[in-house]
Design an enzyme around this catalytic site. Structure first.
Site, mmCIF file in Angstrom:
data_model
loop_
_atom_site.group_PDB
_atom_site.id
_atom_site.type_symbol
_atom_site.label_atom_id
_atom_site.label_comp_id
_atom_site.label_asym_id
_atom_site.label_seq_id
_atom_site.Cartn_x
_atom_site.Cartn_y
_atom_site.Cartn_z
ATOM 1 N N GLU A 85 27.872 38.075 40.898
ATOM 2 C CA GLU A 85 28.624 37.832 39.679
ATOM 3 C C GLU A 85 29.429 39.061 39.252
ATOM 4 O O GLU A 85 29.734 39.243 38.083
ATOM 5 C CB GLU A 85 27.675 37.398 38.557
ATOM 6 N N HIS A 142 30.274 34.380 35.651
ATOM 7 C CA HIS A 142 31.510 35.146 35.799
ATOM 8 C C HIS A 142 32.281 34.678 37.026
ATOM 9 O O HIS A 142 31.704 34.525 38.096
ATOM 10 C CB HIS A 142 31.205 36.642 35.939
ATOM 11 N N LYS A 169 27.446 32.022 28.002
ATOM 12 C CA LYS A 169 28.570 32.955 28.135
ATOM 13 C C LYS A 169 29.310 32.690 29.448
ATOM 14 O O LYS A 169 28.678 32.508 30.485
ATOM 15 C CB LYS A 169 28.062 34.401 28.127
#
Length: 253
Positions: A85, A142, A169
């Site tokens: 990530e 991410h 997130k």
């Protein structure tokens, strides 16, 4: 609904500013902490994957203790960003969850970052950590290559929510302005669908910088700023970010 952690409420009012610490040695970490002393921030993220002694239990505990003492009543977020990530190190899922549990077990953390989208099978262990240590979980994902579709962004946020994240997130990389709008639209739709779940979203790089200041309008509860070193492309210096956020907040009234 907001989540109260020590003296701040994530999900209420102006997005909270988080500054990352990325030192590779104890000395570098201490130096970064000293240099951000007068910076405006609400919580601190220790990017533990940068720390060269992270595999040494005593060194890790001592560093966590030092950071906790430095922060006083400001919230402390522990993050080990894996290579998959965009982080510094590769680690197996077993080692990863053991590291997270050991960090939480110190009793000095307030929030724990978990890469739940990459490894949803960690959900059961995560629930045990939450139960045992009463810690807030940020589920993170991410994408440094592209911006997924609006539907995919919402799906990833929702998957993390369903698998135990208190705060989902996602950070994505835009190729053009339309990608930035996609991230903002997905953020707004998730916020409207789940107003009780604070989320953190951002479009990285210079092209996505607007997303780091527009959280109060679109529904992103925390924004990451650079103190000494940025931990991701597009982070704005904390003092400048605070000024912009306050201006936007006043104009919104």
């Amino acid at each position: 609904m907001s989540i109260k952690i020590r003296e701040i409420e994530i999900g209420k009012g102006i997005p909270k500013i988080c500054i990352p610490v990325t030192g590779t040695t104890r000395e570098e970490i201490r130096e970064q902490l000293a240099r951000i002393k007068d910076e405006p921030f609400d919580l601190l993220e220790w990017r533990a994957d940068f720390f060269e002694e992270i595999s040494e239990e005593e060194a890790r505990k001592e560093m966590i203790g030092e950071i906790r003492e430095y922060l006083g009543e400001k919230p402390f977020l522990f993050t080990f960003r894996t290579k998959w990530e965009g982080g510094q190190r590769k680690i197996s899922n077993g080692e990863y969850i053991q590291l997270l549990r050991a960090a939480a077990q110190t009793g000095k953390l307030d929030l724990l970052d978990v890469e739940l989208f990459r490894a949803p099978e960690l959900s059961d262990q995560l629930k045990e950590i939450k139960k045992d240590f009463k810690i807030v979980i940020i589920g993170s994902n991410h994408d440094f290559e592209k911006t997924p579709s609006k539907e995919e962004i919402r799906s990833r946020l929702d998957m993390m929510r369903q698998n135990g994240a208190d705060i989902p997130k996602i950070a994505v990389m835009p190729q053009n302005a339309a990608d930035v709008l996609t991230l903002l639209e997905a953020t707004r739709e998730f916020h409207l669908a789940f107003p009780d779940i604070p989320a953190i979203t951002m479009s990285m790089g210079k092209g996505g910088m607007i997303t780091r200041i527009a959280g109060e309008t679109f529904g992103s509860a925390v924004t990451f700023a650079s103190g000494v070193c940025a931990s991701a492309p597009g982070q704005i210096p904390a003092k400048k970010l605070q000024e912009i956020l306050e201006i936007l907040h006043e104009k919104k009234k």
